[in-house]
Design an enzyme around this catalytic site. Sequence first.
Site, PDB file in Angstrom:
ATOM      1  N   HIS A 105      43.863 -31.806  24.415  1.00 48.97           N
ATOM      2  CA  HIS A 105      42.633 -31.598  23.655  1.00 48.97           C
ATOM      3  C   HIS A 105      42.699 -30.289  22.875  1.00 48.97           C
ATOM      4  CE1 HIS A 105      40.488 -35.017  25.062  1.00 48.97           C
ATOM      5  NE2 HIS A 105      40.201 -34.573  26.269  1.00 48.97           N
ATOM      6  N   SER A 130      28.183 -38.902  23.536  1.00 50.49           N
ATOM      7  CA  SER A 130      29.160 -39.372  24.524  1.00 50.49           C
ATOM      8  C   SER A 130      29.537 -38.267  25.506  1.00 50.49           C
ATOM      9  CB  SER A 130      30.410 -39.898  23.803  1.00 50.49           C
ATOM     10  OG  SER A 130      31.351 -40.400  24.728  1.00 50.49           O
TER      11      SER A 130
END
Length: 313
Positions: free
Chosen positions: A120, A150
């Site tokens: 990430h 989300s």
Amino acid sequence: MAEENSPVTSQHSKKHAPALTHFQGHWCLSQLVPNVISFQKHFQALDDDIVLASKPKTGTTWLKSLAFSIMNRNRFTLSDSPLNSSNPHDLVPYFEMTLYKDGQIPDFADVSSPRLFSTHLPYQALAESIKQSNSRIVYIARNPLDVIVSLWHFITSKPERADWTLEECFEQFCRGEEAYGPFWDHVLRYWKESSEKPNKVLFLKYEDMKENAKPHIRKMAEFMGFPFSVEEETAGVIEEIAKFCSLSNLKDLEVNKTGTLAASPRQTKPFFRKGEVGDYVNYLSNSAVERFCKIFDEKLSGSGLTFRMSLSG
């Protein structure tokens, strides 16, 4: 702004929000800073490595399942795929959360090439060996408003984070003070690298893939060095992989309904919620959407990168 190697803990942290530290130009989850330093210092990329990069909640789980299936389609039939019994995050490990966790320096001697990893981290925080080698990066981006919603659902699925409000999550994104963010810096840098080095970075959009997965799966396979043959295309192999890796199929597997990750006690179920495009309209007010779009449009101005964001009703 903090010096590049002088971490500064967020002054805006709420007790229910994940702790963040400003490090090397981005906001990093505080507990991951030592892992990132170890990864940068020790990882040696190979020219045929493939790295899947993303911000959290942008389609990472889907991207991992697709990349694993593309790469291993001659080793396993889909009915025998390890994805039937293992979560995608266990099959394609993160550098900063898994491989270099708690000071570990992994030994990759027994890992056959080509190797498949994920991260990430923003581009500037990648190990120099990744940038300097011929290894390839597949990046997926998603409408940030859907990412906010989300992420909030995902974080609050942990009992100790259940009281973190959507408003707090939204405000963090507006400040650019969210894990691996600012969001705009993350996507813009990978977008820039993909434009300047198309053989190095493939930039995908979640919404485009949801609309029509086949051409993007084909493009992924070519970029990764595993192109589909004419015979495979005729036999419908791309469609089979798309169906197998769909949210509805993966969500229905027992390992993703009741399992936990091998590398942590995290339950697998929260990784499979709705995956819908535009779900943010059910959670964010028009005034919030307008405010964020104004910030985001200014940050992306002149880049050529756009996301489809509209008001509800």
